[in-house]
Write a protein that holds these residues in place. Structure first.
Motif, PDB file in Angstrom:
ATOM      1  N   GLU A   1      -3.968  -3.087  -6.210  1.00 32.66           N
ATOM      2  CA  GLU A   1      -3.338  -2.257  -7.234  1.00 32.66           C
ATOM      3  C   GLU A   1      -3.597  -0.796  -6.915  1.00 32.66           C
ATOM      4  O   GLU A   1      -4.751  -0.379  -6.728  1.00 32.66           O
ATOM      5  N   ARG A   2      -2.536  -0.020  -6.863  1.00 29.57           N
ATOM      6  CA  ARG A   2      -2.660   1.393  -6.518  1.00 29.57           C
ATOM      7  C   ARG A   2      -3.120   2.204  -7.723  1.00 29.57           C
ATOM      8  O   ARG A   2      -2.468   2.211  -8.768  1.00 29.57           O
ATOM      9  N   ILE A   3      -4.257   2.886  -7.585  1.00 30.59           N
ATOM     10  CA  ILE A   3      -4.743   3.784  -8.629  1.00 30.59           C
ATOM     11  C   ILE A   3      -4.152   5.174  -8.420  1.00 30.59           C
ATOM     12  O   ILE A   3      -3.696   5.814  -9.354  1.00 30.59           O
ATOM     13  N   GLY A   4      -4.168   5.633  -7.167  1.00 29.06           N
ATOM     14  CA  GLY A   4      -3.536   6.909  -6.858  1.00 29.06           C
ATOM     15  C   GLY A   4      -4.380   7.776  -5.947  1.00 29.06           C
ATOM     16  O   GLY A   4      -5.544   7.466  -5.661  1.00 29.06           O
ATOM     17  N   PRO A   5      -3.787   8.869  -5.457  1.00 25.01           N
ATOM     18  CA  PRO A   5      -4.522   9.779  -4.566  1.00 25.01           C
ATOM     19  C   PRO A   5      -5.635  10.511  -5.310  1.00 25.01           C
ATOM     20  O   PRO A   5      -5.526  10.788  -6.507  1.00 25.01           O
ATOM     21  N   ILE A   6      -6.701  10.830  -4.566  1.00 26.24           N
ATOM     22  CA  ILE A   6      -7.857  11.528  -5.123  1.00 26.24           C
ATOM     23  C   ILE A   6      -7.750  13.010  -4.781  1.00 26.24           C
ATOM     24  O   ILE A   6      -7.474  13.376  -3.636  1.00 26.24           O
TER      25      ILE A   6
ATOM     26  N   LEU B   1       0.797  -1.217   0.000  1.00 28.40           N
ATOM     27  CA  LEU B   1       0.000   0.000   0.000  1.00 28.40           C
ATOM     28  C   LEU B   1       0.838   1.280   0.000  1.00 28.40           C
ATOM     29  O   LEU B   1       0.293   2.382  -0.076  1.00 28.40           O
ATOM     30  N   ASP B   2       2.167   1.153   0.089  1.00 29.61           N
ATOM     31  CA  ASP B   2       3.017   2.342   0.117  1.00 29.61           C
ATOM     32  C   ASP B   2       3.123   2.971  -1.273  1.00 29.61           C
ATOM     33  O   ASP B   2       3.106   2.282  -2.299  1.00 29.61           O
TER      34      ASP B   2
ATOM     35  N   MET C   1     -10.481  -0.011  -2.275  1.00 39.41           N
ATOM     36  CA  MET C   1     -10.042   0.506  -0.988  1.00 39.41           C
ATOM     37  C   MET C   1      -9.731   1.987  -1.143  1.00 39.41           C
ATOM     38  O   MET C   1      -9.063   2.397  -2.097  1.00 39.41           O
ATOM     39  N   PHE C   2     -10.235   2.781  -0.197  1.00 35.75           N
ATOM     40  CA  PHE C   2      -9.937   4.201  -0.131  1.00 35.75           C
ATOM     41  C   PHE C   2      -9.219   4.432   1.197  1.00 35.75           C
ATOM     42  O   PHE C   2      -9.824   4.385   2.267  1.00 35.75           O
ATOM     43  N   LEU C   3      -7.913   4.630   1.113  1.00 39.00           N
ATOM     44  CA  LEU C   3      -7.028   4.611   2.271  1.00 39.00           C
ATOM     45  C   LEU C   3      -6.528   6.012   2.613  1.00 39.00           C
ATOM     46  O   LEU C   3      -6.076   6.755   1.738  1.00 39.00           O
ATOM     47  N   SER C   4      -6.586   6.375   3.889  1.00 37.79           N
ATOM     48  CA  SER C   4      -5.947   7.612   4.350  1.00 37.79           C
ATOM     49  C   SER C   4      -4.445   7.348   4.448  1.00 37.79           C
ATOM     50  O   SER C   4      -4.022   6.447   5.175  1.00 37.79           O
ATOM     51  N   TYR C   5      -3.658   8.147   3.734  1.00 36.57           N
ATOM     52  CA  TYR C   5      -2.227   7.850   3.576  1.00 36.57           C
ATOM     53  C   TYR C   5      -1.379   9.061   3.957  1.00 36.57           C
ATOM     54  O   TYR C   5      -1.652  10.192   3.530  1.00 36.57           O
TER      55      TYR C   5
ATOM     56  N   THR D   1       0.746  16.617   5.333  1.00 40.80           N
ATOM     57  CA  THR D   1      -0.152  16.270   4.233  1.00 40.80           C
ATOM     58  C   THR D   1      -0.762  14.889   4.444  1.00 40.80           C
ATOM     59  O   THR D   1      -0.067  13.942   4.803  1.00 40.80           O
ATOM     60  N   ARG D   2      -2.082  14.799   4.206  1.00 42.70           N
ATOM     61  CA  ARG D   2      -2.779  13.518   4.214  1.00 42.70           C
ATOM     62  C   ARG D   2      -3.579  13.423   2.916  1.00 42.70           C
ATOM     63  O   ARG D   2      -4.200  14.402   2.494  1.00 42.70           O
ATOM     64  N   THR D   3      -3.604  12.269   2.314  1.00 41.64           N
ATOM     65  CA  THR D   3      -4.401  12.071   1.108  1.00 41.64           C
ATOM     66  C   THR D   3      -5.281  10.842   1.270  1.00 41.64           C
ATOM     67  O   THR D   3      -5.004   9.963   2.090  1.00 41.64           O
ATOM     68  N   ILE D   4      -6.343  10.790   0.500  1.00 40.59           N
ATOM     69  CA  ILE D   4      -7.147   9.575   0.373  1.00 40.59           C
ATOM     70  C   ILE D   4      -6.757   8.929  -0.948  1.00 40.59           C
ATOM     71  O   ILE D   4      -6.913   9.539  -2.018  1.00 40.59           O
ATOM     72  N   THR D   5      -6.218   7.722  -0.864  1.00 40.17           N
ATOM     73  CA  THR D   5      -5.661   7.036  -2.028  1.00 40.17           C
ATOM     74  C   THR D   5      -6.517   5.827  -2.391  1.00 40.17           C
ATOM     75  O   THR D   5      -6.918   5.053  -1.513  1.00 40.17           O
ATOM     76  N   HIS D   6      -6.772   5.659  -3.672  1.00 37.50           N
ATOM     77  CA  HIS D   6      -7.649   4.618  -4.205  1.00 37.50           C
ATOM     78  C   HIS D   6      -6.819   3.406  -4.639  1.00 37.50           C
ATOM     79  O   HIS D   6      -5.793   3.539  -5.313  1.00 37.50           O
TER      80      HIS D   6
END
Length: 315
Positions: free
Chosen positions: A130-135, A73-74, A99-103, A115-120
């Motif tokens: 599979e990492r789609i990327g931050p929203i 997930l990194d 998965m929508f992860l707080s990263y 900085t915090r992002t929600i990553t899909h």
């Protein structure tokens, strides 16, 4: 009554649970923020550096078994295993899991200015992601996604914007990949009560939005999942079990036809009413996951907290 249903056997810091059924099986998977109560470091180091833990039940939630942590997930370029994963939202939609992860990159010792992002992420089996990327959302300090398909046909994400007084905002999508920010849904400080951990579900002919106000869950009701009216507070009164005397924190809901299951966590050894500044030691930092039952009576959401730990509520 109301005893914990799960405690992380490694770090004893399970928080922010989300429960989802693996399609075509009787397996229920619980993803959770795997806090590190014993971690050394100043201030809030122990809250950061957390992986996502995983537990599984095959008996309708009567018992839960630890399955390790979620790998992969990194973000590219970030040191593997040296980052912060919070509050996963996991759903099955459009033929796959999302998965929508707080990263957060790294292991900060404070939360201000970080900085915090929600990553899909997507997955075919919930085991490999599979990492789609931050929203791109309303700020660079967003966490705690909840995603639900609304009656207008759009997917909607509710989340906490820490840059806007810890308020709840929403964004909408037709396909779960492209998102448009809609605006603030619930006010935070200084115009309302700051909060986090929004969760939306349908039960008893209404849509419900609950948020963690840190002294229980604020309850809001809607006819359309767009306009919300506050109803009150649940989870602010202690349960019967000695390990369930504290406030209900950051909850997830699995809804069925006539009832729903509320999964939440507590700090069993933290005297949170007199130590409001935060857990003062390692024991107070430890957490436990519990279950409760939700029903709707005369248009009011009713929370039954004292549910035996060995009772499987998941149909």
């Amino acid at each position: 009554m109301s005893a914990p249903i799960f405690r992380d056997p490694v770090d004893d810091g399970a928080a922010d649970p989300v429960v989802v059924r693996r399609q075509g099986t009787n397996e229920w998977w619980m993803f959770y923020t795997n806090r590190r109560p014993s971690a050394e470091g100043p201030k809030f180091t122990w809250i950061h550096g957390s992986p996502i833990g995983l537990a599984m039940s095959v008996d309708g939630g009567a018992s839960w078994h630890y399955r390790g942590t979620v790998e992969g997930l990194d973000a590219p370029g970030d040191a593997p295993g040296g980052n912060t994963h919070w509050a996963p939202e996991v759903i099955y939609a459009e033929g796959q899991y999302h998965m929508f992860l707080s990263y957060i990159t790294g292991v900060p010792d404070d939360w201000r200015g970080i900085t915090r992002t929600i990553t899909h992420f997507t997955s075919a089996d919930m085991a490999r992601w599979e990492r789609i990327g931050p929203i791109r959302l309303s700020s660079q300090r967003v966490i705690d996604a909840c995603v639900y398909r609304c009656p207008d046909g759009l997917w909607r994400m509710w989340y906490k914007d820490e840059s806007a007084g810890s308020s709840t905002w929403s964004a909408s999508s037709k396909d779960l990949f492209e998102w448009q920010v809609e605006g603030r849904v619930l006010a935070g400080s200084p115009y309302g009560d700051p909060h986090e951990g929004p969760n939306v579900f349908e039960l008893g002919g209404y849509y419900w939005l609950i948020v963690d106000e840190w002294h229980g869950q604020g309850v809001h009701r809607s006819d359309d999942a767009r306009l919300w009216k506050r109803q009150g507070l649940i989870g602010n009164e202690p349960g019967e079990d000695e390990a369930d005397r504290r406030f209900v924190r950051h909850a997830d809901v699995v809804a069925f036809k006539d009832y729903a299951v509320l999964f939440y966590f507590t700090h069993p050894e933290w005297d949170e009413r007199s130590q409001a500044a935060g857990p003062p030691d390692v024991a107070a930092r430890r957490t436990a996951v519990h279950q409760g039952r939700l029903t709707v009576v005369d248009g009011v959401l009713v929370f039954e907290r004292d549910i035996p730990a060995g009772l499987g509520l998941l149909a």
